[in-house]
Design a protein around this motif. Structure first.
Motif, PDB file in Angstrom:
ATOM      1  N   PRO A  26       0.849  -1.208   0.000  1.00 56.20           N
ATOM      2  CA  PRO A  26       0.000   0.000   0.000  1.00 56.20           C
ATOM      3  C   PRO A  26       0.878   1.250   0.000  1.00 56.20           C
ATOM      4  CG  PRO A  26       0.119  -0.914   2.203  1.00 56.20           C
ATOM      5  CD  PRO A  26       0.818  -1.895   1.293  1.00 56.20           C
ATOM      6  N   TRP A  27       0.264   2.393  -0.303  1.00 57.05           N
ATOM      7  CA  TRP A  27       0.999   3.641  -0.278  1.00 57.05           C
ATOM      8  C   TRP A  27       1.519   3.861   1.141  1.00 57.05           C
ATOM      9  CZ3 TRP A  27       1.333   8.201   2.235  1.00 57.05           C
ATOM     10  CH2 TRP A  27       2.105   9.174   1.630  1.00 57.05           C
ATOM     11  N   PRO A  28       2.715   4.301   1.356  1.00 56.34           N
ATOM     12  CA  PRO A  28       3.752   4.741   0.415  1.00 56.34           C
ATOM     13  C   PRO A  28       4.726   3.641   0.006  1.00 56.34           C
ATOM     14  CG  PRO A  28       4.452   5.331   2.611  1.00 56.34           C
ATOM     15  CD  PRO A  28       3.101   4.649   2.745  1.00 56.34           C
ATOM     16  N   ILE A  29       4.507   2.401   0.476  1.00 61.35           N
ATOM     17  CA  ILE A  29       5.443   1.317   0.184  1.00 61.35           C
ATOM     18  C   ILE A  29       5.604   1.128  -1.323  1.00 61.35           C
ATOM     19  CG2 ILE A  29       5.939  -1.140   0.488  1.00 61.35           C
ATOM     20  CD1 ILE A  29       4.127  -0.936   3.067  1.00 61.35           C
ATOM     21  N   GLY A  30       4.488   0.997  -2.040  1.00 64.10           N
ATOM     22  CA  GLY A  30       4.529   0.811  -3.490  1.00 64.10           C
ATOM     23  C   GLY A  30       5.144   1.997  -4.207  1.00 64.10           C
ATOM     24  N   TRP A  31       4.893   3.198  -3.715  1.00 61.55           N
ATOM     25  CA  TRP A  31       5.455   4.404  -4.323  1.00 61.55           C
ATOM     26  C   TRP A  31       6.979   4.355  -4.265  1.00 61.55           C
ATOM     27  CZ3 TRP A  31       8.530   8.542  -3.117  1.00 61.55           C
ATOM     28  CH2 TRP A  31       8.459   9.644  -3.970  1.00 61.55           C
ATOM     29  N   PHE A  32       7.525   4.033  -3.078  1.00 65.32           N
ATOM     30  CA  PHE A  32       8.980   3.929  -2.941  1.00 65.32           C
ATOM     31  C   PHE A  32       9.526   2.768  -3.760  1.00 65.32           C
ATOM     32  CE2 PHE A  32       8.260   6.463   0.938  1.00 65.32           C
ATOM     33  CZ  PHE A  32       9.207   7.450   0.719  1.00 65.32           C
ATOM     34  N   ASP A  33       8.795   1.654  -3.791  1.00 59.83           N
ATOM     35  CA  ASP A  33       9.235   0.483  -4.552  1.00 59.83           C
ATOM     36  C   ASP A  33       9.399   0.818  -6.034  1.00 59.83           C
ATOM     37  OD1 ASP A  33       9.801  -2.363  -4.881  1.00 59.83           O
ATOM     38  OD2 ASP A  33       7.831  -2.484  -5.832  1.00 59.83           O
ATOM     39  N   ARG A  34       8.510   1.630  -6.582  1.00 63.08           N
ATOM     40  CA  ARG A  34       8.568   1.982  -8.005  1.00 63.08           C
ATOM     41  C   ARG A  34       9.590   3.070  -8.308  1.00 63.08           C
ATOM     42  NH1 ARG A  34       3.201   1.508  -6.914  1.00 63.08           N
ATOM     43  NH2 ARG A  34       2.901   3.762  -6.785  1.00 63.08           N
ATOM     44  N   ARG A  35       9.902   3.930  -7.362  1.00 67.68           N
ATOM     45  CA  ARG A  35      10.698   5.124  -7.661  1.00 67.68           C
ATOM     46  C   ARG A  35      12.128   5.118  -7.138  1.00 67.68           C
ATOM     47  NH1 ARG A  35       5.531   6.393  -7.700  1.00 67.68           N
ATOM     48  NH2 ARG A  35       4.733   7.896  -9.198  1.00 67.68           N
ATOM     49  N   VAL A  36      12.397   4.400  -6.066  1.00 64.53           N
ATOM     50  CA  VAL A  36      13.745   4.409  -5.493  1.00 64.53           C
ATOM     51  C   VAL A  36      14.454   3.138  -5.948  1.00 64.53           C
ATOM     52  CG1 VAL A  36      15.111   4.571  -3.384  1.00 64.53           C
ATOM     53  CG2 VAL A  36      12.882   5.714  -3.515  1.00 64.53           C
ATOM     54  N   LYS A  37      15.578   3.300  -6.581  1.00 66.07           N
ATOM     55  CA  LYS A  37      16.280   2.166  -7.209  1.00 66.07           C
ATOM     56  C   LYS A  37      17.589   1.858  -6.488  1.00 66.07           C
ATOM     57  CE  LYS A  37      13.009   1.841 -10.121  1.00 66.07           C
ATOM     58  NZ  LYS A  37      12.009   0.865  -9.805  1.00 66.07           N
ATOM     59  N   GLY A  38      18.269   0.840  -6.982  1.00 65.22           N
ATOM     60  CA  GLY A  38      19.546   0.429  -6.419  1.00 65.22           C
ATOM     61  C   GLY A  38      19.346  -0.295  -5.092  1.00 65.22           C
ATOM     62  N   GLY A  39      20.449  -0.527  -4.398  1.00 67.70           N
ATOM     63  CA  GLY A  39      20.400  -1.234  -3.131  1.00 67.70           C
ATOM     64  C   GLY A  39      19.529  -0.538  -2.102  1.00 67.70           C
ATOM     65  N   PHE A  40      19.555   0.801  -2.095  1.00 71.90           N
ATOM     66  CA  PHE A  40      18.729   1.546  -1.146  1.00 71.90           C
ATOM     67  C   PHE A  40      17.246   1.310  -1.425  1.00 71.90           C
ATOM     68  CE2 PHE A  40      16.636   5.470   0.397  1.00 71.90           C
ATOM     69  CZ  PHE A  40      16.981   5.364   1.741  1.00 71.90           C
ATOM     70  N   GLY A  41      16.863   1.300  -2.694  1.00 69.43           N
ATOM     71  CA  GLY A  41      15.474   1.046  -3.060  1.00 69.43           C
ATOM     72  C   GLY A  41      15.027  -0.358  -2.700  1.00 69.43           C
ATOM     73  N   VAL A  42      15.929  -1.340  -2.900  1.00 73.87           N
ATOM     74  CA  VAL A  42      15.610  -2.724  -2.538  1.00 73.87           C
ATOM     75  C   VAL A  42      15.276  -2.801  -1.054  1.00 73.87           C
ATOM     76  CG1 VAL A  42      16.543  -5.065  -2.327  1.00 73.87           C
ATOM     77  CG2 VAL A  42      17.017  -3.728  -4.384  1.00 73.87           C
ATOM     78  N   MET A  43      16.075  -2.142  -0.234  1.00 68.49           N
ATOM     79  CA  MET A  43      15.912  -2.210   1.216  1.00 68.49           C
ATOM     80  C   MET A  43      14.756  -1.356   1.736  1.00 68.49           C
ATOM     81  SD  MET A  43      18.204  -4.368   2.172  1.00 68.49           S
ATOM     82  CE  MET A  43      17.990  -4.135   3.932  1.00 68.49           C
ATOM     83  N   LEU A  44      14.549  -0.188   1.123  1.00 70.00           N
ATOM     84  CA  LEU A  44      13.630   0.794   1.684  1.00 70.00           C
ATOM     85  C   LEU A  44      12.180   0.322   1.744  1.00 70.00           C
ATOM     86  CD1 LEU A  44      13.316   3.620   2.866  1.00 70.00           C
ATOM     87  CD2 LEU A  44      12.974   4.459   0.525  1.00 70.00           C
ATOM     88  N   ASP A  45      11.653  -0.236   0.667  1.00 73.07           N
ATOM     89  CA  ASP A  45      10.234  -0.609   0.677  1.00 73.07           C
ATOM     90  C   ASP A  45       9.941  -1.698   1.706  1.00 73.07           C
ATOM     91  OD1 ASP A  45      11.550  -2.332  -1.421  1.00 73.07           O
ATOM     92  OD2 ASP A  45       9.547  -3.219  -1.487  1.00 73.07           O
ATOM     93  N   ASP A  46      10.886  -2.613   1.914  1.00 69.39           N
ATOM     94  CA  ASP A  46      10.656  -3.661   2.912  1.00 69.39           C
ATOM     95  C   ASP A  46      10.798  -3.113   4.333  1.00 69.39           C
ATOM     96  OD1 ASP A  46      10.947  -6.901   1.757  1.00 69.39           O
ATOM     97  OD2 ASP A  46      10.905  -5.181   0.445  1.00 69.39           O
ATOM     98  N   ALA A  47      11.678  -2.143   4.529  1.00 69.26           N
ATOM     99  CA  ALA A  47      11.784  -1.513   5.847  1.00 69.26           C
ATOM    100  C   ALA A  47      10.479  -0.798   6.189  1.00 69.26           C
ATOM    101  CB  ALA A  47      12.965  -0.545   5.877  1.00 69.26           C
ATOM    102  N   ILE A  48       9.892  -0.133   5.217  1.00 67.56           N
ATOM    103  CA  ILE A  48       8.609   0.554   5.452  1.00 67.56           C
ATOM    104  C   ILE A  48       7.500  -0.470   5.683  1.00 67.56           C
ATOM    105  CG2 ILE A  48       6.895   2.146   4.503  1.00 67.56           C
ATOM    106  CD1 ILE A  48       9.241   3.444   2.927  1.00 67.56           C
ATOM    107  N   ALA A  49       7.503  -1.561   4.907  1.00 71.05           N
ATOM    108  CA  ALA A  49       6.513  -2.624   5.133  1.00 71.05           C
ATOM    109  C   ALA A  49       6.673  -3.194   6.541  1.00 71.05           C
ATOM    110  CB  ALA A  49       6.664  -3.725   4.088  1.00 71.05           C
TER     111      ALA A  49
END
Length: 166
Positions: A127-150
């Protein structure tokens, strides 16, 4: 070259030959043929269980350190595979699961199961904002960020459930 879903034997060997790849694939748990995220989340329960007696500040330190190492490991592993967020990269599930289980440190056994389920739901549903970050933040930081928010969302829900149960 790998796709987001398939991992051929050569990619598997290259991934496991690198310390970053070995860590990013969750010590091999991300190499399951299906449901890699679920297997990664399940594998994360063993170190959580072994370290569950740490204080909350110590756990927060573990999570911050694991997140930072995960940014590096997932970035390197993504470059090895040619896919930034390949399904086999599950270190983000480890960190997200640990965040989700913070309220379970001093809770009954069922809270671990509930935290696992809540994290998997938020990780898959995004759900927002998890999906928003998943689609927009890339690289290793993006991989980690959406799961940290989840994991954070799951921790909040678990905390509320535990409060209602007492």
């Amino acid at each position: 070259m790998s796709t987001k879903y398939l991992l051929d034997p050569a990619d598997r060997r290259r991934l496991l030959a690198s310390p970053a790849g070995w860590l990013a694939c969750g010590f091999g748990s991300g190499l399951a043929p299906k449901a890699q995220g679920t297997f990664g989340s399940l594998a994360a329960l063993l170190p959580w269980y072994l370290l569950r007696d740490l204080s909350v500040p110590a756990w927060l330190g573990v999570i911050v350190l694991a997140f930072a190492i995960g940014v590096w490991a997932c970035d390197v592993a993504g470059r090895i595979l040619g896919v930034a967020d390949h399904r086999s990269l599950v270190w983000d599930e480890f960190v997200g699961q640990w965040i989700a289980l913070l309220p379970a440190l001093l809770a009954p056994w069922w809270a671990v199961f509930a935290g696992f389920v809540f994290f998997r739901l938020f990780d898959v549903w995004k759900p927002w904002p998890i999906g928003w970050f998943d689609r927009r933040v890339k690289g290793g930081f993006g991989v980690m960020l959406d799961d940290a928010i989840a994991g954070l969302f799951a921790a909040i829900v678990l905390f509320l459930v535990l409060r209602l149960a007492t």
